[in-house]
Design an enzyme around this catalytic site. Sequence first.
Site, mmCIF file in Angstrom:
data_model
loop_
_atom_site.group_PDB
_atom_site.id
_atom_site.type_symbol
_atom_site.label_atom_id
_atom_site.label_comp_id
_atom_site.label_asym_id
_atom_site.label_seq_id
_atom_site.Cartn_x
_atom_site.Cartn_y
_atom_site.Cartn_z
ATOM 1 N N TRP B 101 47.947 47.414 40.859
ATOM 2 C CA TRP B 101 48.258 46.566 42.000
ATOM 3 C C TRP B 101 49.432 45.659 41.725
ATOM 4 O O TRP B 101 50.323 45.506 42.567
ATOM 5 C CB TRP B 101 47.004 45.805 42.443
ATOM 6 C CG TRP B 101 45.951 46.778 42.874
ATOM 7 C CD1 TRP B 101 44.813 47.112 42.214
ATOM 8 C CD2 TRP B 101 46.006 47.641 44.022
ATOM 9 N NE1 TRP B 101 44.150 48.107 42.881
ATOM 10 C CE2 TRP B 101 44.851 48.451 43.993
ATOM 11 C CE3 TRP B 101 46.918 47.808 45.075
ATOM 12 C CZ2 TRP B 101 44.580 49.411 44.975
ATOM 13 C CZ3 TRP B 101 46.658 48.756 46.050
ATOM 14 C CH2 TRP B 101 45.503 49.543 45.987
ATOM 15 N N ASP B 171 47.504 37.504 43.353
ATOM 16 C CA ASP B 171 46.650 38.372 44.163
ATOM 17 C C ASP B 171 45.251 38.275 43.566
ATOM 18 O O ASP B 171 45.030 38.674 42.427
ATOM 19 C CB ASP B 171 47.199 39.797 44.083
ATOM 20 C CG ASP B 171 46.307 40.826 44.774
ATOM 21 O OD1 ASP B 171 45.226 40.453 45.294
ATOM 22 O OD2 ASP B 171 46.688 42.011 44.778
ATOM 23 N N LYS B 195 36.599 43.112 49.468
ATOM 24 C CA LYS B 195 35.838 43.311 48.239
ATOM 25 C C LYS B 195 34.703 42.283 48.152
ATOM 26 O O LYS B 195 33.543 42.635 48.066
ATOM 27 C CB LYS B 195 36.782 43.229 47.048
ATOM 28 C CG LYS B 195 37.820 44.359 47.113
ATOM 29 C CD LYS B 195 38.953 44.215 46.144
ATOM 30 C CE LYS B 195 40.045 45.227 46.420
ATOM 31 N NZ LYS B 195 39.668 46.620 46.143
#
Lengths: 360, 360
Positions: B101, B171, B195
């Site tokens: 990511w 993030d 999530k």
Amino acid sequence: MARVYNFAAGPAMLPEEVLRQAAAEMLDYNGSGMSVMEMSHRSKEFGEIIATAEQDIRDLLSIPENYQVLFLQGGATLQFAGIPMNLMRNKVADYIVSGSWSKKAYKEAQLYGDAHLLASSEDGNFSYVPDVDAIEISPDADYVYICQNETIYGTRYNKLPDTKGKPLVADVSSCFLSEPMNIEDYGVMYGGVQKNIGPAGVTIVIVRDDLIYEDPLPFTPTLMRYSAQVKGKSMHNTPPAYGIYICGLVFKWLKAQGGLEAMKKRNEEKAAILYDFLDQSKLFKGTARKEDRSIMNVPFVTGSDDLDALFVAEAKSHNIVSIKGHRSVGGMRASIYNAMPKEGVEALVAYMAEFEKDHS
Amino acid sequence: MARVYNFAAGPAMLPEEVLRQAAAEMLDYNGSGMSVMEMSHRSKEFGEIIATAEQDIRDLLSIPENYQVLFLQGGATLQFAGIPMNLMRNKVADYIVSGSWSKKAYKEAQLYGDAHLLASSEDGNFSYVPDVDAIEISPDADYVYICQNETIYGTRYNKLPDTKGKPLVADVSSCFLSEPMNIEDYGVMYGGVQKNIGPAGVTIVIVRDDLIYEDPLPFTPTLMRYSAQVKGKSMHNTPPAYGIYICGLVFKWLKAQGGLEAMKKRNEEKAAILYDFLDQSKLFKGTARKEDRSIMNVPFVTGSDDLDALFVAEAKSHNIVSIKGHRSVGGMRASIYNAMPKEGVEALVAYMAEFEKDHS
């Protein structure tokens, strides 16, 4: 409290059957032991949900194979940038401005190139659609842009502009799936789903293959590139999965209603009930030019701000909510999308007749 | 079928209480006669939903007043572009790459300026977090970027990098609200909610006031400008309203659980059950470096592709789903976010113990 007749411009009413099914499946979708909200977007179950949704909208609109269907995020507003980022090869585009939404799209396009104002009806407070018969298209225009149904002013194109072979790009947010449309008339058709189709947070883009470029403007975010989203089948990243599921339930509902021909008939009937009343009323009058009237959004006024305010205030006791007009038009607005039953429009007209009797 | 233990990396399990409430309110939210899906985002009801959600996340994370909280769309992936578009004043930023990511974010930033690779752990298949103690920050860096918990490789920063006064952008998608965090350590903290918090389609951005510029990079879509979203209170256009409502229910649930200190304790307990088993197992082993282990995502392998495949295939009969690892690591991955009960982790470990006995 009973369910109300919700005339909101969007988010707006959804079919009660769809909501009941969503509630019933909330803890366990189809024996999976989980909610669609909890499901990996890479799972077999969700793969079937999104593939079925795509097939069903293809069936409903008879979308040809050379068009891609994308389920994206960001609403029409993000597409106001996404359209020029993806399509402005010559950095020229022609915009027809018939209301607030096309005006916003036109303004946003100026960030990316030479956006021409082909025509505007702002001189008449957007109460009509500009005449597009004798329109001259820029020779190097990458596309011609319209908003096909202007939610705030209650107008729609009854005839699409002749773009002289340039791709037509249309924001159809507020008339999406309300009647059949000939996809081949468009290069790109797109809209937020929160008026006629589902919960806010999903944007459907239908784009012709030859307009999907591997090299959009260089600073285009990857997520906004049609090429990346086509490659990822709308799952370049995690899609708005629950919203797509609800859209899928609405597609099934539309099929069960008889498809878009049946919806067109139903929507025209509903609109006629309201317009027929307006045309004979001595108190209420519609604000859009007759020949450009939308069958989805119906703005109307009494001519008196005080009476307008009273009408809105007393609506709730008639089970009628979100009937207040947008501040730029004033008065009232009835949004009567697919999921608004005929009984809702009849209830509104009954209330209007009663109100007229009491205040004339 | 009963509810399953869903170890998916995201979308992922939500608290059953939240799903039950959402189902109960599906046709009539709080006496409004409509679903939250059908509600105008400009209505009083939705205004209260989003304001309460904001206040609750502010309470949970003790967010100072000089930070704005935005509920946006597009996932972390759209922020990979949004961060540089909004923050790259000098067109320089430093990226620490500790997994897929952060690598994607680093690559996307190159569209907008000079994105420096400060450090990477790709040499070790991202099994560890790069050492950031002696890190040299670019003197003109607009920010330093990290992904605080890497979902795929199961690592996390146990100590934030010293950015020498430059804003830290993180993030936190896969560790959001899993434990207390000191917001003042960050310039921007953001994450997709799918999530730990809610349904896919909502991205929460927490940004410090001095990093909200009226003039981001000139081609930044209006919807992506933090300044426009702050001005519109996350409603520059129609927000993903239903998703925000579910996030709000989860915030209430987190408060009822005792807040983030209690969640941290619970999450550490759950992770310890799994790691303690892994550390004594002769068959299974964790793939992340011990000192960098995530308490949210736990990848592990047997060392045999066949046994891994068998373990995944037989999991379903133990009520365990979505336990397969990401293709870049292989094996298994257990994502044990806030909503995964301790019983789920215990069920997984019991199955692992049984499997080990059967296959040793």
